[in-house]
Scaffold this motif. Structure first.
Motif, PDB file in Angstrom:
ATOM      1  N   TRP A  82     -26.219  51.276  49.083  1.00  0.00           N
ATOM      2  CA  TRP A  82     -25.382  50.497  49.213  1.00  0.00           C
ATOM      3  C   TRP A  82     -24.938  48.811  48.974  1.00  0.00           C
ATOM      4  CZ3 TRP A  82     -19.906  52.433  48.128  1.00  0.00           C
ATOM      5  CH2 TRP A  82     -19.616  54.066  48.265  1.00  0.00           C
ATOM      6  N   GLY A  83     -23.972  48.337  48.380  1.00  0.00           N
ATOM      7  CA  GLY A  83     -23.546  46.598  48.201  1.00  0.00           C
ATOM      8  C   GLY A  83     -22.381  45.695  48.333  1.00  0.00           C
ATOM      9  N   VAL A  84     -22.385  45.548  49.334  1.00  0.00           N
ATOM     10  CA  VAL A  84     -21.546  44.668  49.271  1.00  0.00           C
ATOM     11  C   VAL A  84     -20.640  43.523  48.353  1.00  0.00           C
ATOM     12  CG1 VAL A  84     -18.975  43.662  51.182  1.00  0.00           C
ATOM     13  CG2 VAL A  84     -20.638  45.774  51.637  1.00  0.00           C
ATOM     14  N   VAL A  85     -19.849  42.720  47.682  1.00  0.00           N
ATOM     15  CA  VAL A  85     -19.533  41.846  47.123  1.00  0.00           C
ATOM     16  C   VAL A  85     -18.306  40.829  47.345  1.00  0.00           C
ATOM     17  CG1 VAL A  85     -19.329  40.018  45.255  1.00  0.00           C
ATOM     18  CG2 VAL A  85     -21.107  42.232  45.069  1.00  0.00           C
ATOM     19  N   ALA A  86     -18.445  40.122  48.708  1.00  0.00           N
ATOM     20  CA  ALA A  86     -17.172  39.455  48.655  1.00  0.00           C
ATOM     21  C   ALA A  86     -16.633  38.540  48.420  1.00  0.00           C
ATOM     22  CB  ALA A  86     -17.491  38.872  50.298  1.00  0.00           C
ATOM     23  N   GLY A  87     -15.204  39.051  47.363  1.00  0.00           N
ATOM     24  CA  GLY A  87     -14.976  38.522  46.687  1.00  0.00           C
ATOM     25  C   GLY A  87     -15.363  38.546  44.944  1.00  0.00           C
ATOM     26  N   GLY A  88     -15.118  39.470  45.166  1.00  0.00           N
ATOM     27  CA  GLY A  88     -16.002  41.114  43.454  1.00  0.00           C
ATOM     28  C   GLY A  88     -14.929  41.203  42.521  1.00  0.00           C
ATOM     29  N   SER A  89     -14.084  40.774  42.736  1.00  0.00           N
ATOM     30  CA  SER A  89     -13.366  41.147  41.637  1.00  0.00           C
ATOM     31  C   SER A  89     -13.454  40.370  40.113  1.00  0.00           C
ATOM     32  CB  SER A  89     -11.815  41.183  41.340  1.00  0.00           C
ATOM     33  OG  SER A  89     -11.777  39.581  41.754  1.00  0.00           O
ATOM     34  N   PHE A  91     -22.174  39.475  39.361  1.00  0.00           N
ATOM     35  CA  PHE A  91     -23.210  40.335  40.684  1.00  0.00           C
ATOM     36  C   PHE A  91     -22.440  41.430  40.746  1.00  0.00           C
ATOM     37  CE2 PHE A  91     -24.506  36.282  42.952  1.00  0.00           C
ATOM     38  CZ  PHE A  91     -25.597  36.532  42.499  1.00  0.00           C
ATOM     39  N   ALA A  92     -21.579  42.510  40.723  1.00  0.00           N
ATOM     40  CA  ALA A  92     -21.127  44.065  40.870  1.00  0.00           C
ATOM     41  C   ALA A  92     -21.689  44.857  40.127  1.00  0.00           C
ATOM     42  CB  ALA A  92     -19.271  43.868  41.041  1.00  0.00           C
ATOM     43  N   ARG A  93     -21.783  43.992  39.098  1.00  0.00           N
ATOM     44  CA  ARG A  93     -21.910  44.639  37.916  1.00  0.00           C
ATOM     45  C   ARG A  93     -23.543  45.092  37.344  1.00  0.00           C
ATOM     46  NH1 ARG A  93     -17.015  43.218  35.042  1.00  0.00           N
ATOM     47  NH2 ARG A  93     -16.094  44.809  34.253  1.00  0.00           N
ATOM     48  N   ALA A  94     -24.742  43.585  37.514  1.00  0.00           N
ATOM     49  CA  ALA A  94     -26.133  43.637  38.191  1.00  0.00           C
ATOM     50  C   ALA A  94     -26.402  44.747  39.075  1.00  0.00           C
ATOM     51  CB  ALA A  94     -26.653  42.212  37.872  1.00  0.00           C
ATOM     52  N   ILE A 136     -16.262  48.763  36.103  1.00  0.00           N
ATOM     53  CA  ILE A 136     -17.583  49.424  36.837  1.00  0.00           C
ATOM     54  C   ILE A 136     -18.369  50.933  37.253  1.00  0.00           C
ATOM     55  CG2 ILE A 136     -19.406  48.613  38.564  1.00  0.00           C
ATOM     56  CD1 ILE A 136     -17.986  46.234  38.893  1.00  0.00           C
ATOM     57  N   ARG A 137     -16.977  51.596  37.841  1.00  0.00           N
ATOM     58  CA  ARG A 137     -17.065  53.476  37.473  1.00  0.00           C
ATOM     59  C   ARG A 137     -17.554  53.630  35.814  1.00  0.00           C
ATOM     60  NH1 ARG A 137     -12.393  53.779  40.352  1.00  0.00           N
ATOM     61  NH2 ARG A 137     -12.930  52.824  42.853  1.00  0.00           N
ATOM     62  N   ALA A 138     -16.781  53.661  35.263  1.00  0.00           N
ATOM     63  CA  ALA A 138     -16.909  53.931  33.519  1.00  0.00           C
ATOM     64  C   ALA A 138     -18.353  53.381  33.345  1.00  0.00           C
ATOM     65  CB  ALA A 138     -15.625  53.732  33.502  1.00  0.00           C
TER      66      ALA A 138
END
Ligand SMILES: NC(=O)c1ccc[n+]([C@@H]2O[C@H](COP(=O)([O-])OP(=O)(O)OC[C@H]3O[C@@H](n4cnc5c(N)ncnc54)[C@H](OP(=O)(O)O)[C@@H]3O)[C@@H](O)[C@H]2O)c1
Length: 256
Positions: free
Chosen positions: A9-16, A23-26, A51-53
């Protein structure tokens, strides 16, 4: 970068949006499940669903203001049942440039709370878990504003210098513990937050960095810390202002 080093798992603080969403996509493209943190629920949910899709990973969205005192407690609760192998602290921009005394004290304190106290708390929480496991990674997104002080950016620049020095110090402490830390120094990057500051928000000025390239490069070089200066001819090198006296650097950083 191997998923086994930095997942599951990864956390992105400010990920929207902006750099955080990139970062979230990568990370998702590398098979890492995500916890995305931001304040605006519709933007957060839209990014999480996309991102789920696109990547088929699990994505949790956590609506949270990172400048609130209970932010870490909520983030810790939301991640208590998963192993976080990668933590990216992205949220950090300033929504205006104004002289120090022209801003409310509470405004300055919100920046310090999110960019200093919040970063420290998250680094301590996730860092302890990663060091105990013997693997993990952290990216602290900072700015060229960290290199020297300058008029109209006093608190923003000071908080970015805090993130830079904290990241470099943790890199030095954890390099033998299997935990990679990167201070990612950005110049002007084409994000919604930057565009909100432009007089014409529809047209980006030339020369802005692309968030997708920023995130891709940072993840590729996560093991090349302590510091990565995106867009520099020598990304692992020193401050571009290093040849100047402190006085000349501060004058160069200040609006004319
Ligand atoms: N863009 C640039 O030109 C530039 C240049 C140098 C350095 N940087 C650095 O790059 C990083 C990202 O910048 P950015 O331009 O993408 O804008 P940003 O505003 O720092 O980040 C945007 C993301 O953070 C979230 N966010 C912002 N404040 C938050 C808060 N208090 N609590 C929870 N989430 C929050 C936003 O969602 P919500 O608004 O919905 O909360 C969004 O997901 C920052 O650390 C900035 O200092 C950017």
């Amino acid at each position: 970068m191997k998923n086994s080093d930095y997942g599951p798992w990864g956390v992105v603080a400010g990920g929207s949006d902006g750099v955080g969403a990139a970062f979230a996509r990568a990370m998702a493209a590398r098979g890492i499940n995500l916890v995305l943190v931001a304040r605006r629920v519709p933007v957060l949910k839209e990014t999480a669903e996309a991102i789920r899709a696109e990547h088929g990973v699990e994505v949790r969205s956590l609506a949270l203001d990172l400048s609130e005192p209970d932010a870490l407690a909520e983030l810790a609760r939301a991640t208590a049942d998963v192993e976080v192998g990668l933590f990216v602290h992205n949220a950090g921009s300033d929504d205006s440039a104004a002289a120090f005394l022209d801003r409310e004290r509470a405004d300055h304190l919100r920046l310090v709370r999110r960019n200093c106290v919040g970063v420290l708390e998250a680094a301590h929480h996730f860092g302890a878990l990663m060091v105990a496991r013997g693997h993990g990674g952290m990216v602290f997104v900072t700015s060229g504003a960290a290199w020297a002080g300058g008029a109209t950016r006093a608190t923003y620049g000071a908080t970015k210098a805090f993130g830079l020095v904290l990241a470099e110090s943790l890199w030095a402490e954890w390099r033998g513990a299997g935990v990679d830390v990167l201070a990612l120094v950005l110049g002007r990057t084409d994000t919604p937050s930057l565009r909100r500051l432009l007089p014409d928000q529809s047209a980006a000025p030339a020369g802005l960095a692309d968030p997708a390239e920023v995130a891709e490069e940072a993840l590729t070089h996560l093991g090349d810390g302590p510091t990565w200066i995106h867009g520099s001819p020598d990304p692992a090198g020193g401050s571009p202002l290093g040849a100047l006296s402190r006085r000349d650097a501060v004058i160069a950083m200040s609006p004319r």
